[in-house]
Design a protein around this motif. Structure first.
Motif, mmCIF file in Angstrom:
data_model
loop_
_atom_site.group_PDB
_atom_site.id
_atom_site.type_symbol
_atom_site.label_atom_id
_atom_site.label_comp_id
_atom_site.label_asym_id
_atom_site.label_seq_id
_atom_site.Cartn_x
_atom_site.Cartn_y
_atom_site.Cartn_z
ATOM 1 N N PRO A 36 0.800 -1.228 0.000
ATOM 2 C CA PRO A 36 0.000 0.000 0.000
ATOM 3 C C PRO A 36 0.832 1.278 0.000
ATOM 4 C CG PRO A 36 -0.834 -1.572 1.606
ATOM 5 C CD PRO A 36 0.458 -2.119 1.092
ATOM 6 N N ALA A 37 1.960 1.280 0.676
ATOM 7 C CA ALA A 37 2.792 2.482 0.705
ATOM 8 C C ALA A 37 3.379 2.760 -0.674
ATOM 9 C CB ALA A 37 3.898 2.341 1.743
ATOM 10 N N ARG A 38 3.799 1.707 -1.367
ATOM 11 C CA ARG A 38 4.343 1.877 -2.718
ATOM 12 C C ARG A 38 3.245 2.383 -3.652
ATOM 13 N NH1 ARG A 38 7.489 -2.987 -4.135
ATOM 14 N NH2 ARG A 38 5.493 -4.011 -4.161
ATOM 15 N N ALA A 39 2.036 1.843 -3.528
ATOM 16 C CA ALA A 39 0.914 2.283 -4.362
ATOM 17 C C ALA A 39 0.595 3.748 -4.087
ATOM 18 C CB ALA A 39 -0.303 1.400 -4.108
ATOM 19 N N ALA A 40 0.611 4.146 -2.830
ATOM 20 C CA ALA A 40 0.327 5.539 -2.475
ATOM 21 C C ALA A 40 1.399 6.476 -3.033
ATOM 22 C CB ALA A 40 0.220 5.684 -0.954
ATOM 23 N N LEU A 41 2.652 6.051 -2.976
ATOM 24 C CA LEU A 41 3.731 6.867 -3.527
ATOM 25 C C LEU A 41 3.566 7.024 -5.030
ATOM 26 C CD1 LEU A 41 6.372 8.424 -3.276
ATOM 27 C CD2 LEU A 41 7.578 6.226 -3.426
ATOM 28 N N MET A 42 3.254 5.934 -5.735
ATOM 29 C CA MET A 42 3.062 6.023 -7.186
ATOM 30 C C MET A 42 1.858 6.904 -7.508
ATOM 31 S SD MET A 42 4.006 5.634 -10.227
ATOM 32 C CE MET A 42 5.395 4.551 -10.082
ATOM 33 N N ALA A 43 0.799 6.819 -6.726
ATOM 34 C CA ALA A 43 -0.364 7.681 -6.949
ATOM 35 C C ALA A 43 0.021 9.150 -6.792
ATOM 36 C CB ALA A 43 -1.495 7.308 -5.998
ATOM 37 N N SER A 44 0.846 9.458 -5.812
ATOM 38 C CA SER A 44 1.298 10.827 -5.592
ATOM 39 C C SER A 44 2.162 11.312 -6.756
ATOM 40 C CB SER A 44 2.079 10.898 -4.273
ATOM 41 O OG SER A 44 2.591 12.180 -4.067
ATOM 42 N N ILE A 45 3.054 10.452 -7.219
ATOM 43 C CA ILE A 45 3.906 10.808 -8.364
ATOM 44 C C ILE A 45 3.053 11.012 -9.607
ATOM 45 C CG2 ILE A 45 5.681 9.921 -9.940
ATOM 46 C CD1 ILE A 45 6.915 8.521 -7.432
ATOM 47 N N ALA A 46 2.118 10.088 -9.867
ATOM 48 C CA ALA A 46 1.260 10.188 -11.047
ATOM 49 C C ALA A 46 0.401 11.447 -10.994
ATOM 50 C CB ALA A 46 0.389 8.938 -11.163
ATOM 51 N N GLU A 47 -0.116 11.771 -9.826
ATOM 52 C CA GLU A 47 -0.923 12.985 -9.673
ATOM 53 C C GLU A 47 -0.095 14.224 -10.011
ATOM 54 O OE1 GLU A 47 -3.083 15.344 -6.024
ATOM 55 O OE2 GLU A 47 -3.212 13.154 -6.051
ATOM 56 N N ARG A 48 1.128 14.232 -9.546
ATOM 57 C CA ARG A 48 2.003 15.381 -9.815
ATOM 58 C C ARG A 48 2.340 15.468 -11.308
ATOM 59 N NH1 ARG A 48 6.745 17.173 -5.972
ATOM 60 N NH2 ARG A 48 4.860 17.591 -4.827
#
Length: 187
Positions: A42-54
Motif C-alpha cells: 500500500p505504501a508503494r501504491a500511495a507513492l506512485m499515486a502521488s507521483i502520477a498525480e504530480r
C-alpha cells in the motif's frame, strides 16, 4: 503473515488474523490455492499515486527501474540481502536490507488511472531499444581484446536474459498520447 519473538533472541513468522483490501489483490487471487501468498504494498501504491498525480497536474515523465514482475503474481518475494548475499529474512534484523519484487502491473494501473500512459518492458528490452548494442560497438571498435570482452560481459550483465536483463523491469510514465522512443504506443 506476522513476525513475532519465539524466544529472547529468535524471531518467527506466523499466520495472523486480519484481511487485506480486496482491491489490492491481483484479479486472479480468488483462484490461488489455500495458503498462497499475495504481496501487497500500500505504501508503494500511495507513492506512485502521488507521483502520477504530480505528473498529470504539472507535466513531465518518469522512468522507474527495479527488479520485479510485469504481471501480478502469487508468491513470496520477500528477501534479505547482506554483504551482497541472500540470507534468511529474520536472521539479522537491522543488519540486512529487506526487499521484495515490485508489481509493475499494479503501478502501471495507478498511472493509467491518472490519465497517463504507462509503458512496461524488461530492462534488457529497454536498453537494447535505447541503443545499448550500438553504444557497446562504438566503445569496442578501437579497443583491445580484453576491453571488448569486458564490454561484452557488462552488456550481458545489464541486458542478458540470465542476468539483470529479465530480472529488472522498466516502467516509463508519459503524458497521454506522447510518443517517445523506444515507446511508440502505450501498453
Amino acid at each position: 503473515r506476522w513476525i513475532d519473538r519465539a524466544g529472547a533472541d529468535e524471531l518467527h513468522v506466523f499466520a495472523g488474523a486480519g484481511s487485506v483490501d480486496p482491491t489490492l489483490l491481483p484479479d486472479d487471487a480468488e483462484n490461488a490455492p489455500q495458503g498462497a501468498i499475495v504481496e501487497v504494498a500500500p505504501a508503494r501504491a500511495a507513492l506512485m499515486a502521488s507521483i502520477a498525480e504530480r505528473l498529470a497536474g504539472l507535466g513531465g515523465a518518469g522512468l522507474f527501474l527495479d527488479y520485479g514482475y510485469l504481471q501480478p503474481g502469487i508468491g513470496d518475494t520477500l528477501q534479505a540481502l547482506r554483504k551482497h548475499d541472500h540470507e534468511d529474512v529474520l536472521a539479522n534484523p537491522g543488519e540486512a536490507d529487506l526487499t521484495a519484487h515490485v508489481d509493475f502491473a499494479a503501478l502501471a494501473a495507478i498511472v493509467r488511472a491518472h490519465g497517463l500512459d504507462a509503458h512496461l518492458s524488461t530492462q534488457g528490452e529497454f536498453l537494447v531499444e535505447m541503443g545499448l548494442l550500438e553504444r557497446a560497438g562504438q566503445l569496442g571498435a578501437n579497443a583491445n581484446e580484453a576491453a571488448r570482452e569486458k564490454i561484452a560481459g557488462e552488456v550481458e550483465r545489464l541486458a542478458g536474459p540470465q542476468a539483470m536483463g529479465d530480472l529488472f523491469k522498466v516502467l516509463a510514465v508519459l503524458p497521454a498520447g506522447i510518443t517517445v522512443p523506444p515507446f511508440a504506443t502505450a501498453d
